[in-house]
Design an enzyme around this catalytic site. Structure first.
Site, PDB file in Angstrom:
ATOM      1  CE1 TYR A   1      -4.185   1.323  -0.322  1.00  0.00           C
ATOM      2  CE2 TYR A   1      -3.600   2.691   1.564  1.00  0.00           C
ATOM      3  CZ  TYR A   1      -4.445   2.390   0.515  1.00  0.00           C
ATOM      4  OH  TYR A   1      -5.555   3.163   0.293  1.00  0.00           O
TER       5      TYR A   1
ATOM      6  CE  LYS B   1      -7.117   6.119   0.712  1.00  0.00           C
ATOM      7  NZ  LYS B   1      -8.057   6.992   0.011  1.00  0.00           N
TER       8      LYS B   1
END
Ligand code: 0WD
Length: 275
Positions: A161, A168
């Site tokens: 990720y 995020k």
């Protein structure tokens, strides 16, 4: 009687019929919401591919407008919010379902991320919520709700990720500060942390197939989420049903986020397969 009868709002982030924003939009439409939509500007206005993809989905549900908006551009955002005001007047909800990182910077390792890649990813994936909330606040009714989409990789390390995890984390922090600032006006700001859903954005992140298998094996419900489940919870967070919830990151991931290690049945199955 629908939960959104008499309510108006705007949706940012439909790219096609697999987009999470579309899953949420379908639930909102079922409940009677009146909506306007934005899409990524088309490079060649003579061939409006992005616009056509969105129109094909939202025209049949009575879209009030479909307009281009690049969230990296303040001029685009100003024009978009002027349209929202002129077409809808005061609004009750806003969905932010937007993220991007340059593929070369997304593949990792994080310590090799370029300065420009970092700025671009943060700008589109985190700052845009701040820019949009500032513009939405003056035209949002008390009781209004703002929702963004996030992923567990912003809280803990999810291999693959990478840079998007940093984005995020910033986004989820922004949700808490924005919630504290808009709360006195009766406006809520929340994040929905979704498990993996097969979309265009997801295809750029790590090995997506392995991610789906991981959730099937590790999550308490032993399966992946459906787009409809994200849609329903998204609708809930934008509705009055969640009127006491703000500053929250709500996980819709079959419980994957609570697991600190593999379940025993998965360990046994692995051992058996290794003989
Ligand atoms: O597994 C997943 N798909 C998950 C997605 C799990 C958890 C969270 N999310 C998040 C994503 O990070 C994102 O924040 O959900 C949000 C929506 O993503 P999605 O539905 O997975 O992806 P997609 O259908 O690709 O929509 C994202 C859209 C862009 O799509 P493309 O494919 O064209 O990059 O974000 C929009 C664009 O429509 N977007 C922009 N919009 C305006 N200005 C911009 C921009 N500069 N850049 C991207």
């Amino acid at each position: 009687m629908g939960l959104f009868d008499g309510k108006k709002g705007v949706i940012f982030g439909i790219a096609n019929d697999h987009s999470i924003a579309w899953a949420i939009t379908q639930q909102l439409a079922k409940e009677g919401a009146v909506m306007g939509f934005t899409h990524m500007p088309d490079k060649d206005p003579a061939r409006p591919k992005n616009e056509n993809k969105v129109r094909k989905l939202v025209d049949p549900i009575g879209a009030k407008f479909v307009i281009p908006c690049d969230v990296q551009s303040d001029a685009d955002l100003d024009r978009t919010f002027a349209t929202i005001k002129s077409e809808l007047g005061q609004i009750d909800f806003m969905l932010h379902a937007i993220a991007f990182a340059p593929p070369a910077d997304l593949t990792g390792p994080v310590y090799n991320v370029s300065r420009d890649g970092f700025k671009l990813a943060m700008d589109i994936s985190a700052y845009s919520l701040i820019a949009m909330t500032g513009r939405a606040k003056p035209i949002m009714n008390a009781g209004g709700s703002i929702l963004t989409l996030t992923y567990l990789g912003g809280e803990i390390v999810i291999p693959g990720y990478n840079l998007m995890g940093l984005c995020k984390a910033a986004l989820e922090s922004a949700v808490t500060y924005l919630a504290s600032e808009t709360g006195p006006s009766g406006i809520r700001v929340n994040a929905l942390s979704a498990g993996p859903v097969r979309t265009i954005s997801a295809s750029g992140v790590g090995d997506f197939k392995k991610m789906l298998t991981l959730y099937e094996t590790f999550s308490p419900l032993r399966r992946n989420i459906s787009e409809e489940e994200v849609g329903k919870t998204g609708m809930f967070l934008l509705s009055d049903l969640s009127s006491g919830v703000t500053g929250e990151t709500l996980h819709v991931d079959c419980g994957y986020h609570v697991m600190g290690g593999p379940p025993l049945d998965a360990i046994k199955a692995q051992a058996a397969s290794e003989g």
